[in-house]
Motif scaffolding. Sequence first.
Motif, PDB file in Angstrom:
ATOM      1  N   VAL A  63     163.122  84.171  23.429  1.00 51.13           N
ATOM      2  CA  VAL A  63     162.202  83.756  22.365  1.00 51.13           C
ATOM      3  C   VAL A  63     162.035  82.239  22.374  1.00 51.13           C
ATOM      4  CG1 VAL A  63     161.906  83.573  19.859  1.00 51.13           C
ATOM      5  CG2 VAL A  63     162.618  85.751  20.883  1.00 51.13           C
ATOM      6  N   CYS A  64     163.138  81.505  22.463  1.00 53.49           N
ATOM      7  CA  CYS A  64     163.083  80.039  22.475  1.00 53.49           C
ATOM      8  C   CYS A  64     162.401  79.515  23.737  1.00 53.49           C
ATOM      9  CB  CYS A  64     164.489  79.453  22.356  1.00 53.49           C
ATOM     10  SG  CYS A  64     165.274  79.723  20.759  1.00 53.49           S
ATOM     11  N   PHE A  65     162.656  80.163  24.867  1.00 50.60           N
ATOM     12  CA  PHE A  65     162.044  79.756  26.125  1.00 50.60           C
ATOM     13  C   PHE A  65     160.531  79.944  26.085  1.00 50.60           C
ATOM     14  CE2 PHE A  65     160.501  80.918  30.383  1.00 50.60           C
ATOM     15  CZ  PHE A  65     160.837  79.776  31.099  1.00 50.60           C
ATOM     16  N   VAL A  66     160.085  81.115  25.656  1.00 54.03           N
ATOM     17  CA  VAL A  66     158.649  81.407  25.588  1.00 54.03           C
ATOM     18  C   VAL A  66     157.958  80.447  24.627  1.00 54.03           C
ATOM     19  CG1 VAL A  66     156.926  83.119  24.874  1.00 54.03           C
ATOM     20  CG2 VAL A  66     158.900  83.826  26.254  1.00 54.03           C
ATOM     21  N   PHE A  67     158.566  80.233  23.469  1.00 51.35           N
ATOM     22  CA  PHE A  67     158.001  79.301  22.484  1.00 51.35           C
ATOM     23  C   PHE A  67     157.889  77.892  23.074  1.00 51.35           C
ATOM     24  CE2 PHE A  67     158.718  76.285  18.930  1.00 51.35           C
ATOM     25  CZ  PHE A  67     157.554  76.543  18.207  1.00 51.35           C
ATOM     26  N   SER A  68     158.925  77.453  23.785  1.00 56.18           N
ATOM     27  CA  SER A  68     158.934  76.119  24.382  1.00 56.18           C
ATOM     28  C   SER A  68     157.867  75.980  25.460  1.00 56.18           C
ATOM     29  CB  SER A  68     160.314  75.818  24.980  1.00 56.18           C
ATOM     30  OG  SER A  68     161.313  75.869  23.985  1.00 56.18           O
ATOM     31  N   VAL A  69     157.713  77.020  26.274  1.00 54.93           N
ATOM     32  CA  VAL A  69     156.710  77.001  27.341  1.00 54.93           C
ATOM     33  C   VAL A  69     155.298  76.955  26.752  1.00 54.93           C
ATOM     34  CG1 VAL A  69     155.659  78.405  29.160  1.00 54.93           C
ATOM     35  CG2 VAL A  69     158.134  78.096  29.098  1.00 54.93           C
ATOM     36  N   ILE A  70     155.064  77.727  25.699  1.00 57.84           N
ATOM     37  CA  ILE A  70     153.746  77.743  25.056  1.00 57.84           C
ATOM     38  C   ILE A  70     153.425  76.374  24.445  1.00 57.84           C
ATOM     39  CG2 ILE A  70     152.414  78.695  23.126  1.00 57.84           C
ATOM     40  CD1 ILE A  70     153.845  81.360  23.647  1.00 57.84           C
ATOM     41  N   MET A  71     154.420  75.760  23.831  1.00 53.66           N
ATOM     42  CA  MET A  71     154.188  74.503  23.113  1.00 53.66           C
ATOM     43  C   MET A  71     154.084  73.292  24.058  1.00 53.66           C
ATOM     44  SD  MET A  71     153.896  75.345  19.981  1.00 53.66           S
ATOM     45  CE  MET A  71     153.949  73.733  19.211  1.00 53.66           C
ATOM     46  N   LEU A  72     154.938  73.235  25.078  1.00 52.90           N
ATOM     47  CA  LEU A  72     155.016  72.014  25.896  1.00 52.90           C
ATOM     48  C   LEU A  72     154.765  72.236  27.387  1.00 52.90           C
ATOM     49  CD1 LEU A  72     158.099  70.159  24.292  1.00 52.90           C
ATOM     50  CD2 LEU A  72     155.664  69.879  23.784  1.00 52.90           C
ATOM     51  N   ARG A  73     154.534  73.450  27.805  1.00 54.50           N
ATOM     52  CA  ARG A  73     154.288  73.776  29.211  1.00 54.50           C
ATOM     53  C   ARG A  73     155.327  73.138  30.150  1.00 54.50           C
ATOM     54  NH1 ARG A  73     149.900  76.513  30.650  1.00 54.50           N
ATOM     55  NH2 ARG A  73     149.831  75.543  32.718  1.00 54.50           N
ATOM     56  N   GLU A  74     154.932  72.233  31.044  1.00 53.90           N
ATOM     57  CA  GLU A  74     155.855  71.692  32.035  1.00 53.90           C
ATOM     58  C   GLU A  74     157.045  70.951  31.425  1.00 53.90           C
ATOM     59  OE1 GLU A  74     152.631  71.309  32.085  1.00 53.90           O
ATOM     60  OE2 GLU A  74     151.817  71.900  34.041  1.00 53.90           O
ATOM     61  N   LYS A  75     156.870  70.435  30.220  1.00 52.73           N
ATOM     62  CA  LYS A  75     157.949  69.708  29.537  1.00 52.73           C
ATOM     63  C   LYS A  75     158.722  70.618  28.580  1.00 52.73           C
ATOM     64  CE  LYS A  75     156.821  65.744  31.398  1.00 52.73           C
ATOM     65  NZ  LYS A  75     157.708  65.044  32.348  1.00 52.73           N
ATOM     66  N   TYR A  76     158.640  71.910  28.814  1.00 54.07           N
ATOM     67  CA  TYR A  76     159.260  72.924  27.951  1.00 54.07           C
ATOM     68  C   TYR A  76     160.738  72.640  27.676  1.00 54.07           C
ATOM     69  CZ  TYR A  76     161.773  74.651  31.971  1.00 54.07           C
ATOM     70  OH  TYR A  76     162.624  74.741  33.027  1.00 54.07           O
ATOM     71  N   TYR A  77     161.427  72.099  28.672  1.00 53.57           N
ATOM     72  CA  TYR A  77     162.876  71.918  28.581  1.00 53.57           C
ATOM     73  C   TYR A  77     163.272  70.978  27.443  1.00 53.57           C
ATOM     74  CZ  TYR A  77     161.624  67.846  31.427  1.00 53.57           C
ATOM     75  OH  TYR A  77     161.036  66.698  31.899  1.00 53.57           O
ATOM     76  N   LYS A  78     162.403  70.043  27.081  1.00 45.17           N
ATOM     77  CA  LYS A  78     162.710  69.126  25.978  1.00 45.17           C
ATOM     78  C   LYS A  78     162.866  69.896  24.663  1.00 45.17           C
ATOM     79  CE  LYS A  78     160.475  65.053  27.995  1.00 45.17           C
ATOM     80  NZ  LYS A  78     159.468  63.980  27.785  1.00 45.17           N
ATOM     81  N   LEU A  79     161.953  70.813  24.420  1.00 45.36           N
ATOM     82  CA  LEU A  79     162.031  71.630  23.208  1.00 45.36           C
ATOM     83  C   LEU A  79     163.120  72.687  23.321  1.00 45.36           C
ATOM     84  CD1 LEU A  79     160.971  72.405  20.434  1.00 45.36           C
ATOM     85  CD2 LEU A  79     159.153  73.745  21.549  1.00 45.36           C
ATOM     86  N   LEU A  80     163.265  73.260  24.502  1.00 46.12           N
ATOM     87  CA  LEU A  80     164.270  74.308  24.717  1.00 46.12           C
ATOM     88  C   LEU A  80     165.669  73.773  24.459  1.00 46.12           C
ATOM     89  CD1 LEU A  80     164.803  77.235  25.654  1.00 46.12           C
ATOM     90  CD2 LEU A  80     164.983  76.349  27.988  1.00 46.12           C
ATOM     91  N   ILE A  81     165.978  72.609  25.010  1.00 44.05           N
ATOM     92  CA  ILE A  81     167.298  72.004  24.812  1.00 44.05           C
ATOM     93  C   ILE A  81     167.507  71.654  23.340  1.00 44.05           C
ATOM     94  CG2 ILE A  81     168.723  69.980  25.327  1.00 44.05           C
ATOM     95  CD1 ILE A  81     167.519  70.034  28.172  1.00 44.05           C
ATOM     96  N   SER A  82     166.463  71.161  22.686  1.00 37.49           N
ATOM     97  CA  SER A  82     166.553  70.813  21.261  1.00 37.49           C
ATOM     98  C   SER A  82     166.842  72.050  20.411  1.00 37.49           C
ATOM     99  CB  SER A  82     165.253  70.151  20.793  1.00 37.49           C
ATOM    100  OG  SER A  82     165.020  68.947  21.491  1.00 37.49           O
ATOM    101  N   LEU A  83     166.185  73.153  20.726  1.00 36.60           N
ATOM    102  CA  LEU A  83     166.413  74.394  19.979  1.00 36.60           C
ATOM    103  C   LEU A  83     167.844  74.894  20.194  1.00 36.60           C
ATOM    104  CD1 LEU A  83     163.036  76.259  20.667  1.00 36.60           C
ATOM    105  CD2 LEU A  83     163.809  75.312  18.481  1.00 36.60           C
ATOM    106  N   GLY A  84     168.315  74.803  21.437  1.00 33.48           N
ATOM    107  CA  GLY A  84     169.681  75.225  21.726  1.00 33.48           C
ATOM    108  C   GLY A  84     170.705  74.392  20.978  1.00 33.48           C
ATOM    109  N   LEU A  85     170.476  73.095  20.914  1.00 36.62           N
ATOM    110  CA  LEU A  85     171.380  72.219  20.176  1.00 36.62           C
ATOM    111  C   LEU A  85     171.319  72.491  18.677  1.00 36.62           C
ATOM    112  CD1 LEU A  85     170.806  68.830  22.050  1.00 36.62           C
ATOM    113  CD2 LEU A  85     172.839  70.283  22.135  1.00 36.62           C
ATOM    114  N   PHE A  86     170.119  72.753  18.183  1.00 38.15           N
ATOM    115  CA  PHE A  86     169.943  73.063  16.764  1.00 38.15           C
ATOM    116  C   PHE A  86     170.747  74.300  16.365  1.00 38.15           C
ATOM    117  CE2 PHE A  86     167.641  75.472  13.477  1.00 38.15           C
ATOM    118  CZ  PHE A  86     167.649  74.540  12.438  1.00 38.15           C
ATOM    119  N   LEU A  87     170.792  75.289  17.248  1.00 36.85           N
ATOM    120  CA  LEU A  87     171.561  76.501  16.988  1.00 36.85           C
ATOM    121  C   LEU A  87     173.068  76.274  17.169  1.00 36.85           C
ATOM    122  CD1 LEU A  87     169.300  79.090  18.868  1.00 36.85           C
ATOM    123  CD2 LEU A  87     169.577  78.896  16.397  1.00 36.85           C
TER     124      LEU A  87
END
Length: 265
Positions: free
Chosen positions: A104-128
């Motif tokens: 869920v977090c990966f798909v959301f990150s890819v939709i929001m930031l495409r190639e820079k998805y990892y910035k949001l993905l890592i942030s979500l993981g840290l938030f959890l």
Amino acid sequence: MEHIFKYFVGGGYNLVNTTIITFFVFLGYFSFYKVVKKYASFVKIDKHFIFGVLVFVFFGALLRILEQSYTSVWLVKPSTSPLEIGFYFHTPGWLLLLSFIFIVCFVFSVIMLREKYYKLLISLGLFLSIPLFVYEIIHIKHILVLAIAVISIIVIFLLLQFFFRLKKTEDKLVILSQITDFSATLCGFFFFKDILYEQHPVSRAIIQVNPFLFPIVKLLFAFLFLWLVDKLIKEQEERTYTKLLIIILGFLTGLRDLLTISLLS
């Protein structure tokens, strides 16, 4: 039927349920790669992807410990029923929950930031992870044992790095994950032998022969695995993704065991 179901998901680890769980883990893991490459080919399987995954591995280890009643952070009673919350804090339900949250977090990150998805993905993981990490770190009971385990991990890794000169990030992480796994396991064996035991049947059999055989086997497997992957898989992203599976498995069990030996009540 209830007893059969319990044998597969609630009766501890045995060769049958370990084999079945391993099969579905491999199937799901490599199916995910195919889906990503088909529908999000702009996502590169590189160090950014690895660290995006590892944040959720850390979260998974923090989550898993909440089900262990012999620790000081026990919150969830284990269950063999998928209709109860305890099922999703115990293998295999825990793996299903963690996979679902990551996807869920990966798909959301890819939709929001495409190639820079990892910035949001890592942030979500840290938030959890951070709230659970704070909760568990303030309940640590055995700081000395944890320190011995961590120092052992660092020293062994630095020695191996000095002798083998590992260059690729994924290769270093494969070795580090296995060192983390066996160091935490052996610290648990030596310091809490009357309380803890190795749950996985193959690892338990090796330790029963000789505890110091366990790290040798783990490291031989890790280096052989790296050699075979580099030899047999030509495409760089496929090689990295294949190595990531061993990194995940090593850190999931290793970090969970580090938490266990630190938080025993």
